[in-house]
Design a protein around this motif. Sequence first.
Motif, short mmCIF file in Angstrom:
data_model
loop_
_atom_site.label_atom_id
_atom_site.label_comp_id
_atom_site.label_asym_id
_atom_site.label_seq_id
_atom_site.Cartn_x
_atom_site.Cartn_y
_atom_site.Cartn_z
N ARG A 190 -6.44 7.86 -8.73
CA ARG A 190 -6.68 8.93 -7.82
C ARG A 190 -5.73 9.59 -6.77
NH1 ARG A 190 -11.78 11.23 -6.72
NH2 ARG A 190 -11.46 11.13 -4.59
N SER A 191 -5.01 8.43 -6.32
CA SER A 191 -3.84 8.54 -5.32
C SER A 191 -2.70 9.08 -5.93
CB SER A 191 -3.76 7.26 -4.48
OG SER A 191 -4.73 6.93 -3.57
N PHE A 192 -2.47 8.49 -7.11
CA PHE A 192 -1.12 8.92 -7.86
C PHE A 192 -1.37 10.25 -8.37
CE2 PHE A 192 1.01 9.83 -11.65
CZ PHE A 192 2.48 9.51 -11.50
N THR A 250 0.89 -1.23 0.09
CA THR A 250 0.04 -0.11 0.11
C THR A 250 0.71 1.23 0.12
OG1 THR A 250 -0.20 0.25 2.43
CG2 THR A 250 -1.79 -1.16 1.27
N ALA A 251 0.19 2.30 -0.28
CA ALA A 251 0.85 3.58 -0.38
C ALA A 251 1.61 4.03 0.94
CB ALA A 251 0.08 4.71 -1.00
N THR A 252 0.89 3.57 1.97
CA THR A 252 1.70 3.84 3.14
C THR A 252 2.29 2.89 4.02
OG1 THR A 252 -0.48 3.51 4.18
CG2 THR A 252 -0.09 5.84 3.74
N ALA A 253 2.44 1.86 3.20
CA ALA A 253 3.21 0.61 3.81
C ALA A 253 4.52 1.26 4.55
CB ALA A 253 3.45 -0.44 2.80
N SER A 254 4.86 0.26 5.60
CA SER A 254 5.99 0.60 6.40
C SER A 254 7.12 -0.18 6.07
CB SER A 254 5.79 1.13 7.81
OG SER A 254 5.22 0.00 8.53
N ARG A 258 -6.07 16.09 0.27
CA ARG A 258 -7.14 15.47 1.14
C ARG A 258 -8.29 15.15 0.08
NH1 ARG A 258 -5.85 14.69 6.16
NH2 ARG A 258 -4.91 16.53 7.23
N THR A 259 -8.49 15.69 -1.00
CA THR A 259 -9.57 15.26 -1.83
C THR A 259 -9.29 14.11 -2.70
OG1 THR A 259 -10.11 17.67 -2.31
CG2 THR A 259 -11.04 16.23 -3.85
#
Length: 404
Positions: free
Chosen positions: A222-224, A2-6, A397-398
């Motif tokens: 959308r995230s990219f 995921t995009a926030t994976a650590s 945020r959107t």
Amino acid sequence: MTATASTTATAPAAPKTLRYALILGGLSAFAPLSIDMYLPALPRMADDLHSADATLQLTLTAFIVGLAVGQLVLGPISDAVGRRKPLLAGLAVYAVSSVLCAVSPSVELLIAARMLEALGAAAGIVIARAIVRDLYSGTAMTKFFSMLMLVSGLAPILAPVLGGQVLRLTSWRGVFVVLTVFGALLLLATALALPEPLPPERRSPNRLGATLRTYGRLLADRSFLGYALAGGLMFAGLFAYVSASSFVLQEVYGLSPQDFSLVFGGNGIGIVLAGQLNGRLVGRFAERTLLAVGLTASAVGGLGVLAAAVFSLPLVALLVPLVLLVSSIGMVMPNASSLALAEHPHSAGAASALLGVLQFVIGGLATPLVSIGGASSAVPMGTVMACFAVAALVIFRTLTRRTA
């Protein structure tokens, strides 16, 4: 992932990490050095080449266009054939075309040489980001992008100062001699010390249809798009600062050139320090959280700069939010780049290309927007910087989505 994976990829040993940071940081600095170093020389160039100012400005336009086209083409090519071949070819083109810029007898030949120079610079910029994605993932990637701020973060700030110092010693042609040496040194360093990071089994076919589909898929993500636009809008704010701060701080607030250099350099140090702080915080906090903090700080700083300009507040009331806004770039750019590239390991070159194009296309809007209001007030600079900073936070945020 995921995009926030650590999760952290296996990282190269420390000496290799430093070597990669120096080389990739240098590659990332191509655009600001190539654009900003010669800006102080434009009046002399117009006289020497017997050219109108508007015609000479086409040398900048040609470079921006070449940079955008080069990234869009070379990013996918590096996904298909590996990183080293197009990177070495691009560096060679950059060095040769910088020589052509230095010896150009007319503005027309200089414009053509600048376009060619931009194509070479594009290889360094787009492939450097893709290499980071090849070598790292998760927090390791964000930490490395933060480390790159030591080199690339200072380039947009110090390039005009360096260009001015070169002009004290030589003519405008000497600026391009310096760029030639810079390109040649990076070519040598890359050839000797940067192995191929993309093995054949991870490469993608280089077909026009496949490339267009890849770009379409990225733009539909959308995230990219949110992370890329947030970074691009922040970059535009930096463009506005670089192009307008000299006039605002010296002509409106009365700083001497020496005092302005101290403020300008201090803000550059702020970018680097924020980048290093970000590198220490990654892993303790999610990249998305740190990006939100950086964008919020930038928006607060932008609104503060605008308020100081509108109400003609004292200099310190302008400098404090200005430092906050400019320094936050050191936190925003590593996280935005890492999050944008995280979910696209098999098309890192194409994703890196779109990141770069959005940065320079949006950033290119900043200079004319700042100049619309003239140089007799800080309001145009404050307005443009505040609007870009707030827009970056709203877009983030959107468009971006939280992940578990």
